[in-house]
Write an enzyme that holds these catalytic residues in place. Structure first.
Site, mmCIF file in Angstrom:
data_model
loop_
_atom_site.group_PDB
_atom_site.id
_atom_site.type_symbol
_atom_site.label_atom_id
_atom_site.label_comp_id
_atom_site.label_asym_id
_atom_site.label_seq_id
_atom_site.Cartn_x
_atom_site.Cartn_y
_atom_site.Cartn_z
ATOM 1 N N HIS A 1 6.148 -14.372 -15.424
ATOM 2 C CA HIS A 1 7.514 -14.780 -14.784
ATOM 3 C C HIS A 1 6.928 -15.783 -14.418
ATOM 4 C CE1 HIS A 1 9.327 -14.441 -11.508
ATOM 5 N NE2 HIS A 1 8.256 -15.355 -10.888
ATOM 6 N N TYR B 1 11.872 -9.559 -6.606
ATOM 7 C CA TYR B 1 13.234 -9.420 -7.450
ATOM 8 C C TYR B 1 14.517 -9.288 -7.163
ATOM 9 C CZ TYR B 1 10.139 -9.858 -11.510
ATOM 10 O OH TYR B 1 9.464 -10.519 -12.619
ATOM 11 N N ARG C 1 7.134 -16.500 -24.303
ATOM 12 C CA ARG C 1 7.219 -14.932 -25.033
ATOM 13 C C ARG C 1 8.152 -14.913 -26.061
ATOM 14 N NH1 ARG C 1 11.025 -15.584 -19.125
ATOM 15 N NH2 ARG C 1 9.913 -15.007 -17.637
ATOM 16 N N GLU D 1 8.361 -17.111 -3.560
ATOM 17 C CA GLU D 1 7.300 -16.436 -4.225
ATOM 18 C C GLU D 1 5.695 -16.486 -4.196
ATOM 19 O OE1 GLU D 1 8.652 -16.485 -8.487
ATOM 20 O OE2 GLU D 1 10.650 -15.994 -7.524
ATOM 21 N N THR E 1 14.396 -16.014 -21.120
ATOM 22 C CA THR E 1 13.940 -14.670 -20.653
ATOM 23 C C THR E 1 13.644 -13.939 -21.846
ATOM 24 O OG1 THR E 1 15.096 -15.207 -18.805
ATOM 25 C CG2 THR E 1 14.352 -12.622 -18.813
ATOM 26 N N ASN F 1 8.494 -9.075 -21.101
ATOM 27 C CA ASN F 1 8.311 -10.402 -21.435
ATOM 28 C C ASN F 1 6.820 -10.981 -20.922
ATOM 29 O OD1 ASN F 1 9.793 -10.581 -18.521
ATOM 30 N ND2 ASN F 1 11.133 -11.455 -19.994
ATOM 31 N N LYS G 1 2.134 -10.803 -16.788
ATOM 32 C CA LYS G 1 3.062 -9.257 -16.095
ATOM 33 C C LYS G 1 2.135 -8.676 -16.947
ATOM 34 C CE LYS G 1 7.815 -10.790 -15.117
ATOM 35 N NZ LYS G 1 9.181 -10.976 -16.557
HETATM 36 N N1 UDP Z 1 15.406 -8.205 -16.901
HETATM 37 C C1 UDP Z 1 15.009 -7.282 -17.930
HETATM 38 N N2 UDP Z 1 16.724 -7.329 -18.195
HETATM 39 C C2 UDP Z 1 17.846 -8.104 -18.359
HETATM 40 C C3 UDP Z 1 17.393 -9.258 -17.529
HETATM 41 C C4 UDP Z 1 16.169 -9.414 -16.967
HETATM 42 O O1 UDP Z 1 14.404 -6.625 -18.181
HETATM 43 O O2 UDP Z 1 18.746 -8.371 -18.829
HETATM 44 C C5 UDP Z 1 13.586 -8.774 -16.846
HETATM 45 C C6 UDP Z 1 12.915 -9.760 -17.069
HETATM 46 O O3 UDP Z 1 11.407 -8.984 -17.460
HETATM 47 C C7 UDP Z 1 13.137 -10.977 -16.436
HETATM 48 C C8 UDP Z 1 13.412 -10.276 -14.821
HETATM 49 O O4 UDP Z 1 13.547 -9.541 -15.561
HETATM 50 O O5 UDP Z 1 11.412 -11.488 -17.106
HETATM 51 C C9 UDP Z 1 14.014 -11.468 -14.609
HETATM 52 O O6 UDP Z 1 15.220 -11.953 -14.788
HETATM 53 P P1 UDP Z 1 15.060 -13.107 -15.359
HETATM 54 O O7 UDP Z 1 16.773 -13.349 -15.183
HETATM 55 O O8 UDP Z 1 14.759 -14.142 -12.888
HETATM 56 O O9 UDP Z 1 14.398 -13.787 -16.047
HETATM 57 P P2 UDP Z 1 13.179 -15.272 -15.412
HETATM 58 O O10 UDP Z 1 13.487 -16.017 -14.947
HETATM 59 O O11 UDP Z 1 12.113 -13.777 -15.095
HETATM 60 O O12 UDP Z 1 13.356 -15.913 -17.293
HETATM 61 MG MG MG Z 2 13.902 -15.519 -12.632
#
Ligand code: UDP
Ligand code: MG
Length: 155
Positions: free
Chosen positions: A118, A52, A105, A129, A94, A115, A12
């Site tokens: 992705h 997203y 992470r 994707e 996450t 974080n 990212k």
């Molecule tokens: N994210 C955030 N706040 C939250 C949850 C998610 O900023 O409370 C962001 C974070 O960058 C995350 C992305 O949104 O990586 C996608 O969320 P997801 O739950 O799909 O997590 P991931 O699959 O990336 O672990």
């Molecule tokens: Mg996700």
């Protein structure tokens, strides 16, 4: 026999700015996953919304769209056995503060919003994707099979 899969991984904008591209690639290569697609690009508003879309309406969604467009990303396709869950295991949770020490992470990020990496969460989202970021002809998976045939030749 574990399943061979493809997954979409992106460094990212915060990860790119902090110079973590090589470190992240190195971890996946060391594990034994094969890189079959790679490009650096700026995510457009349309790409961000497609990527997203599942999070539309959530409180963090507008910030997430701004974050993913805040600088170039490094988009990748990786191939290998159980690479979807395997890569997410190596990325960690996450929220970097809940991610296990030793994951990307946990080792390189502080905040959920930034974080650094992705990874797709299922075979369906991986194919969806990959299709947002790559044309089929941009992927080079023939060399992976060549490498496997070399290993077989050596017995
Ligand atoms: N994210 C955030 N706040 C939250 C949850 C998610 O900023 O409370 C962001 C974070 O960058 C995350 C992305 O949104 O990586 C996608 O969320 P997801 O739950 O799909 O997590 P991931 O699959 O990336 O672990
Ligand atoms: Mg996700």
């Amino acid at each position: 026999m574990p399943e061979e899969q493809r997954t979409f991984i992106a460094v990212k904008p915060d990860g790119v700015k902090r110079g973590l591209v090589g470190e992240i690639i190195k971890r996946f290569e060391n594990k034994g996953f094969k890189l079959i697609g790679l490009k650096m690009l700026h995510v457009t508003q349309e790409m961000a919304e497609r990527h997203y879309g599942e999070h539309e309406g959530k409180p963090f969604y507008p910030r997430l769209l701004r974050y993913i467009q805040s600088g170039p990303i490094v988009a990748m396709v990786w191939k290998g056995y159980n690479v979807i869950d395997g890569a997410r295991h190596m990325m960690g949770k996450t929220n970097p503060m809940e991610a296990e020490v030793g994951t990307i992470r946990a080792d390189y990020a502080l905040l959920m919003e930034y974080n650094v990496v992705h990874g797709s969460d299922s075979p369906e989202s991986a194919e969806r994707e990959i299709g947002i970021y790559f044309k089929p002809e941009e992927l080079c998976d023939e060399y992976v099979n060549m490498a496997e045939s070399v290993i077989e030749d050596l017995g």
